[in-house]
Structures are given as structure tokens and as C-alpha cells.
Design an enzyme around this catalytic site. Structure first.
Site, PDB file in Angstrom:
ATOM      1  N   GLU A 188     -10.314  13.956  14.342  1.00 33.02           N
ATOM      2  CA  GLU A 188      -9.749  14.243  13.021  1.00 33.02           C
ATOM      3  C   GLU A 188     -10.537  15.395  12.397  1.00 33.02           C
ATOM      4  O   GLU A 188     -11.359  16.030  13.059  1.00 33.02           O
ATOM      5  CB  GLU A 188      -9.785  12.996  12.112  1.00 33.02           C
ATOM      6  CG  GLU A 188      -8.748  11.946  12.476  1.00 33.02           C
ATOM      7  CD  GLU A 188      -8.434  10.962  11.346  1.00 33.02           C
ATOM      8  OE1 GLU A 188      -8.945  11.147  10.215  1.00 33.02           O
ATOM      9  OE2 GLU A 188      -7.676  10.002  11.606  1.00 33.02           O
TER      10      GLU A 188
ATOM     11  N   HIS B 130       0.814  -1.214   0.000  1.00 35.63           N
ATOM     12  CA  HIS B 130       0.000   0.000   0.000  1.00 35.63           C
ATOM     13  C   HIS B 130       0.845   1.260   0.000  1.00 35.63           C
ATOM     14  O   HIS B 130       0.378   2.346   0.336  1.00 35.63           O
ATOM     15  CB  HIS B 130      -1.008  -0.030   1.138  1.00 35.63           C
ATOM     16  CG  HIS B 130      -2.235  -0.794   0.748  1.00 35.63           C
ATOM     17  ND1 HIS B 130      -2.160  -2.113   0.363  1.00 35.63           N
ATOM     18  CD2 HIS B 130      -3.524  -0.439   0.615  1.00 35.63           C
ATOM     19  CE1 HIS B 130      -3.383  -2.526   0.036  1.00 35.63           C
ATOM     20  NE2 HIS B 130      -4.230  -1.532   0.182  1.00 35.63           N
TER      21      HIS B 130
ATOM     22  N   ASP C  16      -6.153   5.019   9.650  1.00 36.23           N
ATOM     23  CA  ASP C  16      -7.551   5.145   9.234  1.00 36.23           C
ATOM     24  C   ASP C  16      -8.054   3.892   8.523  1.00 36.23           C
ATOM     25  O   ASP C  16      -9.261   3.680   8.402  1.00 36.23           O
ATOM     26  CB  ASP C  16      -7.712   6.328   8.272  1.00 36.23           C
ATOM     27  CG  ASP C  16      -7.448   7.650   8.951  1.00 36.23           C
ATOM     28  OD1 ASP C  16      -7.417   7.681  10.196  1.00 36.23           O
ATOM     29  OD2 ASP C  16      -7.261   8.653   8.233  1.00 36.23           O
TER      30      ASP C  16
HETATM   31  C1  LIG Z   1      -6.138   3.457   1.986  1.00 31.03           C
HETATM   32  C2  LIG Z   1      -4.928   3.807   2.808  1.00 31.03           C
HETATM   33  C3  LIG Z   1      -5.083   4.454   4.011  1.00 31.03           C
HETATM   34  C4  LIG Z   1      -3.985   4.800   4.790  1.00 31.03           C
HETATM   35  N1  LIG Z   1      -4.187   5.424   5.984  1.00 31.03           N
HETATM   36  C5  LIG Z   1      -3.138   5.720   6.759  1.00 31.03           C
HETATM   37  C6  LIG Z   1      -3.321   6.358   8.017  1.00 31.03           C
HETATM   38  O1  LIG Z   1      -4.432   6.669   8.416  1.00 31.03           O
HETATM   39  N2  LIG Z   1      -2.224   6.619   8.768  1.00 31.03           N
HETATM   40  C7  LIG Z   1      -0.969   6.266   8.374  1.00 31.03           C
HETATM   41  O2  LIG Z   1      -0.045   6.489   9.123  1.00 31.03           O
HETATM   42  N3  LIG Z   1      -0.763   5.686   7.181  1.00 31.03           N
HETATM   43  C8  LIG Z   1      -1.817   5.416   6.370  1.00 31.03           C
HETATM   44  N4  LIG Z   1      -1.605   4.829   5.153  1.00 31.03           N
HETATM   45  C9  LIG Z   1      -0.232   4.664   4.684  1.00 31.03           C
HETATM   46  C10 LIG Z   1       0.383   3.350   5.114  1.00 31.03           C
HETATM   47  O3  LIG Z   1       0.830   3.460   6.444  1.00 31.03           O
HETATM   48  C11 LIG Z   1       1.555   3.065   4.188  1.00 31.03           C
HETATM   49  O4  LIG Z   1       1.041   2.867   2.898  1.00 31.03           O
HETATM   50  C12 LIG Z   1       2.405   1.904   4.591  1.00 31.03           C
HETATM   51  O5  LIG Z   1       3.318   1.723   3.554  1.00 31.03           O
HETATM   52  C13 LIG Z   1       1.659   0.620   4.942  1.00 31.03           C
HETATM   53  O6  LIG Z   1       1.402  -0.179   3.865  1.00 31.03           O
HETATM   54  P1  LIG Z   1       1.899  -1.705   3.752  1.00 31.03           P
HETATM   55  O7  LIG Z   1       1.726  -2.470   4.992  1.00 31.03           O
HETATM   56  O8  LIG Z   1       1.233  -2.228   2.541  1.00 31.03           O
HETATM   57  O9  LIG Z   1       3.471  -1.556   3.529  1.00 31.03           O
HETATM   58  P2  LIG Z   1       4.286  -1.571   2.163  1.00 31.03           P
HETATM   59  O10 LIG Z   1       3.766  -0.530   1.280  1.00 31.03           O
HETATM   60  O11 LIG Z   1       4.322  -2.946   1.626  1.00 31.03           O
HETATM   61  O12 LIG Z   1       5.730  -1.147   2.703  1.00 31.03           O
HETATM   62  C14 LIG Z   1       6.030   0.175   3.088  1.00 31.03           C
HETATM   63  C15 LIG Z   1       7.537   0.350   3.285  1.00 31.03           C
HETATM   64  O13 LIG Z   1       7.955  -0.373   4.424  1.00 31.03           O
HETATM   65  C16 LIG Z   1       8.808  -1.430   4.074  1.00 31.03           C
HETATM   66  N5  LIG Z   1       8.344  -2.589   4.821  1.00 31.03           N
HETATM   67  C17 LIG Z   1       7.188  -3.273   4.683  1.00 31.03           C
HETATM   68  N6  LIG Z   1       7.116  -4.251   5.595  1.00 31.03           N
HETATM   69  C18 LIG Z   1       8.239  -4.163   6.322  1.00 31.03           C
HETATM   70  C19 LIG Z   1       8.760  -4.905   7.409  1.00 31.03           C
HETATM   71  N7  LIG Z   1       8.100  -5.919   7.938  1.00 31.03           N
HETATM   72  N8  LIG Z   1       9.964  -4.544   7.909  1.00 31.03           N
HETATM   73  C20 LIG Z   1      10.668  -3.501   7.385  1.00 31.03           C
HETATM   74  N9  LIG Z   1      10.217  -2.783   6.355  1.00 31.03           N
HETATM   75  C21 LIG Z   1       9.021  -3.101   5.836  1.00 31.03           C
HETATM   76  C22 LIG Z   1       8.695  -1.608   2.575  1.00 31.03           C
HETATM   77  O14 LIG Z   1       9.870  -2.094   1.987  1.00 31.03           O
HETATM   78  C23 LIG Z   1       8.393  -0.201   2.134  1.00 31.03           C
HETATM   79  O15 LIG Z   1       9.561   0.540   2.031  1.00 31.03           O
HETATM   80  C24 LIG Z   1      -2.684   4.494   4.345  1.00 31.03           C
HETATM   81  C25 LIG Z   1      -2.521   3.849   3.115  1.00 31.03           C
HETATM   82  C26 LIG Z   1      -3.618   3.518   2.342  1.00 31.03           C
HETATM   83  C27 LIG Z   1      -3.405   2.849   1.033  1.00 31.03           C
END
Ligand SMILES: Cc1cc2nc3c(=O)[nH]c(=O)nc-3n(C[C@H](O)[C@H](O)[C@H](O)COP(=O)(O)OP(=O)(O)OC[C@H]3O[C@@H](n4cnc5c(N)ncnc54)[C@H](O)[C@@H]3O)c2cc1C
Ligand SMILES: *[C@@H]1O[C@H](CO)[C@@H](O)[C@H](O)[C@H]1NC(C)=O
Ligand SMILES: *[C@@H]1O[C@H](CO)[C@@H](O)[C@H](O)[C@H]1NC(C)=O
Ligand SMILES: *[C@@H]1O[C@H](CO)[C@@H](O)[C@H](O)[C@H]1NC(C)=O
Length: 528
Positions: free
Chosen positions: A279, A106, A168
Site C-alpha cells: 500500500e 460502517h 484495512d
Molecule cells: C474504518 C473503516 C475502514 C475501511 N477500510 C476499507 C478497506 O480497507 N477496503 C474496503 O474495501 N473497504 C473499507 N471500508 C469500507 C467498508 O467496506 C464499507 O463501509 C462497507 O459498507 C462495510 O461496512 P458494513 O459491514 O458495516 O456494511 P454496511 O455499511 O452496514 O452496509 C453497506 C451496504 O451493503 C448493504 N449490505 C450490508 N450487509 C449486506 C448483506 N448481508 N447483503 C446485502 N447487502 C448488504 C447495506 O444495505 C449497504 O447498502 C472501511 C470502512 C471503515 C469505516
């Protein structure tokens, strides 16, 4: 016994790569890596690599950056991750191979991608590696970092417990949000998610498995929190819990004046007795406005609410919740009434609903389902998240909401303050200088075929205007989920924290193998 064959193949491969590298000077560089898949195949793992059909790992929610990896690791144990990274580490600077953890993908700008590198599909570590809830006076849960927050919630609820600080949207992984911060309407009280973790298990850029906490390997612990994946891969996390609320009163009220709106927000986050979630939303000339922001809410006074007209004004919607137990519904209503009576919103614009705690926390998923049905979930998402110091928020609002932002029909614009005292300044997260700062999130979606105001080019230009304004006016704004193109910009982003960040990189991932998609460090390649 088990390790013997690995050592033999490794030696053979190193030799092979060296020979190839020598001839590489005249041949195309790509050829050098033809031996990499076989060296990966030779690793002894509980899980497996896939070398084909890896298109999913080249995608993310932002849907703007697409880098195909060489291989995707589907680990079945922490040892698989450690073995793989150790292997890449031992290949040394002669190899271009990098490694990125992918949570739920994400990210918005390819942060979880690795061009021709290895993607570790963190979600494979779910299931087999179960979550463990510990009850008692200070309850917590141990979870695999590839677990989605929604699953953590459901598991802990079985014990009447729940994490305290959220995002969120809950279909994100624990490791993914902890690598950023994890900010939502509870952060004013509990701090972000990175302030609510007791312990982590991390695999460093050398393949070492390290348990870390405030007491043990504290530098790695703080480094990894908000560390953008630069120092290690989080494999497990211990998350602080509280007794789970049962029900939620969910409230929205409107303001037509930003000063009044922000003054009420700040008062609420500083008050002793206050709401549980705070918020806010900006609403500007949005078609279907009156239906969108209050969907599924009941007006307190339906007759008056109908008479409220926005007259094309920019409106600010304060969003609040109060948790309650159905047995105490009456007293919570009184409490809410008293809290609301101290606010200066437009009198006829009070909307309220009552939902379960899970329904409230998982609210964005409900919107996701609707958008998916219409094919509107997989669009490009040129999001911009900013952290604006309190002393500059009025100026920011007048220029950005008054002039730069034309309307909010491309997606929600969120705005709410938090108090930095709940953030640990030893983590890698970079906040603005002041005690109080606002999260301002422009959560746009782009119509990929449009050249109009809902098109990608228009939205990116608008984002850039906002960034340029912040820079020219020296507002001291920081990006959240930061994205920069040059190391100079990264250096400016980190400011005085850059030295520590670089120091940690050289300690825990000296070859810069990890999370190349963040674009902070480049793996140093030497041909021999
Ligand atoms: C619809 C939506 C709503 C959101 N709302 C919020 C919100 O309210 N508040 C907020 O703070 N954020 C929010 N986000 C952002 C979210 O926190 C980031 O997109 C974050 O990247 C989490 O997604 P993911 O778990 O898919 O991680 P990824 O996108 O897969 O990874 C994000 C980064 O972290 C690294 N990573 C992933 N897993 C690990 C791990 N286990 N160890 C070390 N590095 C790792 C990856 O290499 C990459 O660099 C939102 C995103 C979306 C799409
Ligand atoms: C922020 O929190 C700290 C610690 O709780 C408190 O002392 C301070 O007054 C708060 N700041 C504001 C502006 O509310
Ligand atoms: C509001 O939007 C309409 C079209 O949706 C547009 O015609 C009008 O100019 C906009 N008003 C302002 C103040 O931007
Ligand atoms: C972190 O905060 C403490 C006090 O809360 C302060 O003494 C220290 O200098 C701060 N460190 C950094 C790096 O800002």
C-alpha cells in the site's frame, strides 16, 4: 398449520391498507402506514421486530446521514429475512416500505439506512448460525454474512487457516464488504474479497432464498458481488482460505518524488517474487508527521533517520509486509533485503517492525481504541475513495497532491495500484478501463464545530474540487463506495454496465425494495 394464521392476517391487512389508501387521497399520506407495524408484528418469526429505540439504525460511520427506520428486524434465521421480504413484496407497489440490510453500519452516506423502512440487523444472524471451516487442498469457510471479518479470522486461525484478501479494517461484516468489493494491500495478488468467494446464499427482493455460485445461478452470484445490496441480501458466504501466516515483517519507507514512488509500487505488484501486502500513504505538511507515520516502527538506522527532514515537501510512504515463520526469520530477512535493494526510496527512511499476523491485520482497530478514548471516532467522516487509471495517475497526483490537497492532517490519504486481471468483470463492481488502476482514499474526519480547514464544509469542498478536476480532465476515474445524487450520475458511473445492472434489478428486486439508501433506484409507488 403454522401458516394458516399468517395468511388470514395478511388478507385482513391488505384489505385494511386498501381502504386506508382510498381515504388517503385526502388525508396525510403518513396515516396509510399506521397499519404496517401490526402487519409486521403478525409475521411468524424466530427473531423479532423492534419499533422503538432504533436510533442506532439511523447512524453510520460517515455520521452525516440519519434516516430513522420504521422497524428493525433482529432475525434469528434466514427464514425470518425471507418471510419479511416476501411480506413487503406481496404488499406490492401500493406500499412505500423498503428494506435495507445493515452490516456493522460502517457506510459513509446512509447506504445501509431506510427512511421509514425496515432495517435488517444482519449481526443478529451471528452466533446461533455457526461458522464452518472445511480443511483440505482447497480450504474454505462458510460464514453468516453478518459476521465480522475479525471473527472469521479468529475462527479460521483455530485450523491454521485464514482468508486471503482483506480490508484495512476488520470490524466490518462479510456481507457489507462483499456488496462493495473489499480492497486492501493483498488485492494486487489475490484480487479483492469479491474474487475470493465460492458460493453465496441470497434472499432476493421477492423473498426467495437462492444458493448461487459460478456454476449455479451465476447471474445472481456475480450481480450480488459488488452489487451495493441491490439484488438480494447475502445471508451466507463461502470464503476461500489459505494456510495462515504466523508473523509479519512490516516495513515503511519514504519517497519525496511521486514518479519514483509509483514506479516502485507498480514494479512490486507485477513482480513474481514480491511482498505480501503493498500500500502507500501521502503525507503533506502534517504536524507531528515524523511521529505519526512511523508510530511503533524502528528505524533501520536511528542516527541517519533523525537527520531526515521533510522541508515541507509532500512525501509518499510505501508500506509493505512480508509474512514469515519464526523458524525462517533469517532467510526472510535476506529476501527482504534483496527486494528493498531494488527500490529507490530515501536511504535513511527505512522503518521496520515485527508483529503477529493478527496484530497486523487488526492494526486499525488499535487506532480505533485510541481515537475512541479521545472521543474522536464518532466524528463525521466525509470520505472519498477513487479508482484512477494508471495512465492518468501522474497528472492526478501533480494536481491533487500538488495543488488541491493542502495538507493531510484531516486523516490518512492512501494510494496503491492493483492489477485488474484479478477482478472478475462479470460482477457488479465498476473498475476504470485500464489493466492497472490506483485506489486513492481520502479518509478524512471532520471537526463538527469547526469552520476552518478541519471542518466539514471545507473538507466537502475539497472533495468536490478533486471530483470536478477528475471530471473536467476526463481522467476516467471511478468512485469506490460510490455515492451519487441522481440516476443520471449512476448511469454514467456504470457506463456500459448500466444495462446489465438494470436488468438484474428488474429480475431480482423488481419493486426496488432493497437498499434504498444507495439512491440508485426508487421504489415505484402506485396509489392503487
Ligand atoms: C474504518 C473503516 C475502514 C475501511 N477500510 C476499507 C478497506 O480497507 N477496503 C474496503 O474495501 N473497504 C473499507 N471500508 C469500507 C467498508 O467496506 C464499507 O463501509 C462497507 O459498507 C462495510 O461496512 P458494513 O459491514 O458495516 O456494511 P454496511 O455499511 O452496514 O452496509 C453497506 C451496504 O451493503 C448493504 N449490505 C450490508 N450487509 C449486506 C448483506 N448481508 N447483503 C446485502 N447487502 C448488504 C447495506 O444495505 C449497504 O447498502 C472501511 C470502512 C471503515 C469505516
Ligand atoms: C497484470 O496481470 C496480467 C495477468 O497476470 C499480466 O499479464 C499483466 O502483464 C499485468 N499487468 C502489468 C502492467 O503488470
Ligand atoms: C504547513 O502548515 C503550517 C501550519 O500547520 C502552515 O503555516 C504552512 O503554511 C503550511 N505549509 C504549506 C507549504 O502548506
Ligand atoms: C470480460 O472479460 C472477458 C475476457 O477476459 C471479455 O471477453 C469480456 O468481453 C469482458 N466482459 C465485459 C462485460 O467487459
Amino acid at each position: 398449520m403454522r401458516y394458516l394464521p399468517i395468511c388470514l392476517t395478511k388478507q385482513k391487512n391488505t384489505l385494511f391498507i386498501t381502504i386506508l389508501l382510498l381515504s388517503c387521497i385526502t388525508i396525510k399520506l403518513d396515516l396509510c402506514f399506521s397499519s404496517v407495524p401490526s402487519s409486521l408484528k403478525a409475521l411468524q418469526l424466530y427473531g423479532h421486530f423492534s419499533f422503538e429505540n432504533n436510533e442506532l439504525a439511523a447512524r453510520d460511520f460517515g455520521n452525516r446521514y440519519h434516516h430513522l427506520p420504521l422497524a428493525v428486524l433482529h432475525p434469528k434465521s434466514v427464514a425470518d429475512i425471507s418471510t419479511t421480504i416476501k411480506h413487503v413484496w406481496q404488499m406490492g407497489p401500493g406500499s412505500e416500505l423498503t428494506v435495507a440490510a445493515r452490516g456493522h453500519g460502517h457506510s459513509l452516506q446512509g447506504q445501509a439506512q431506510a427512511h421509514q423502512g425496515i432495517i435488517i440487523n444482519m449481526e443478529s444472524l451471528r452466533g446461533g448460525d455457526i461458522m464452518r471451516v472445511h480443511e483440505g487442498r482447497f480450504p474454505y469457510v462458510d460464514v453468516p454474512a453478518g459476521e465480522l471479518w475479525i471473527n472469521v479470522l479468529h475462527e479460521t486461525l483455530k485450523y491454521g487457516l485464514a482468508p486471503k484478501s482483506w480490508t484495512d479494517y476488520l470490524h466490518l461484516t462479510v456481507g457489507g464488504t462483499l456488496s462493495n468489493a473489499g480492497i486492501s494491500g493483498q488485492a494486487f495478488r489475490h484480487g479483492p474479497q469479491i474474487s475470493n468467494v465460492h458460493q453465496l446464499e441470497v434472499v432476493t427482493g421477492k423473498g426467495e432464498v437462492v444458493t448461487c455460485s459460478e456454476e449455479q445461478n451465476a447471474d445472481l452470484f456475480h450481480g450480488v458481488l459488488g452489487g451495493l445490496g441491490q439484488f438480494g441480501i447475502i445471508t451466507r458466504a463461502r470464503i476461500s482460505l489459505e494456510p495462515a501466516p504466523k508473523m509479519v515483517k512490516w516495513i515503511r519507507v519514504l519517497y519525496s518524488d511521486f514518479f519514483t514512488f509509483s514506479r516502485d509500487q507498480e514494479r512490486l505488484i507485477s513482480a513474481e517474487n514480491t511482498f505480501d501486502y503493498i500500500e502507500g500513504l501521502v503525507i503533506k505538511n502534517r504536524s507531528g508527521l515524523m511521529n505519526n507515520w512511523r508510530a511503533s516502527f524502528d528505524p533501520k538506522d536511528p542516527v541517519q533517520a533523525k537527520q531526515f527532514v521533510s522541508d515541507g515537501r509532500t512525501l509518499f510512504c510505501l508500506e509493505l509486509t512480508k509474512n514469515f515463520d519464526p523458524n525462517n526469520a533469517e532467510s526472510v530477512s535476506k529476501e527482504i533485503e534483496s527486494l528493498l535493494s531494488q527500490l529507490s526510496y530515501e536511504p535513511s527512511t527505512l522503518f521496520m517492525s515485527e508483529v503477529s499476523y493478527v496484530e497486523f491485520l487488526d492494526r486499525v482497530h488499535a487506532s480505533e481504541k485510541k481515537l475512541r478514548e479521545k472521543g474522536l471516532w464518532d466524528l463525521p467522516h466525509p470520505w472519498l475513495n477513487l479508482l484512477v487509471p494508471r495512465s492518468k495517475i501522474q497528472y492526478f497526483a501533480s494536481e491533487v497532491f500538488g495543488n488541491i490537497l493542502r495538507d493531510t492532517s484531516n486523516g490518512p490519504v492512501l494510494i496503491y495500484p492493483v492489477n485488474k486481471s484479478k477482478w472478475d468483470n462479470r460482477t457488479s463492481f465498476v473498475p476504470p478501463e485500464e489493466d492497472i488502476f490506483y485506489l486513492v482514499a481520502f479518509l478524512s474526519q471532520a471537526n463538527p464545530t469547526s469552520t476552518g480547514t478541519d471542518g466539514l464544509a471545507h473538507i466537502l469542498t475539497q472533495n468536490q474540487r478533486v471530483l470536478d478536476f477528475c471530471e473536467d480532465a476526463h481522467l476516467g476515474v471511478k468512485q469506490y463506495l460510490p455515492h451519487y445524487k441522481t440516476q443520471e450520475q449512476w448511469r454514467a458511473h456504470f457506463g456500459p454496465r448500466w444495462e446489465v445492472f438494470v436488468q438484474r434489478k428488474s429480475t431480482y428486486d423488481p419493486l426496488a425494495i432493497l437498499a434504498p439508501g444507495q439512491g440508485i433506484f426508487r421504489k415505484a409507488i402506485s396509489v392503487l
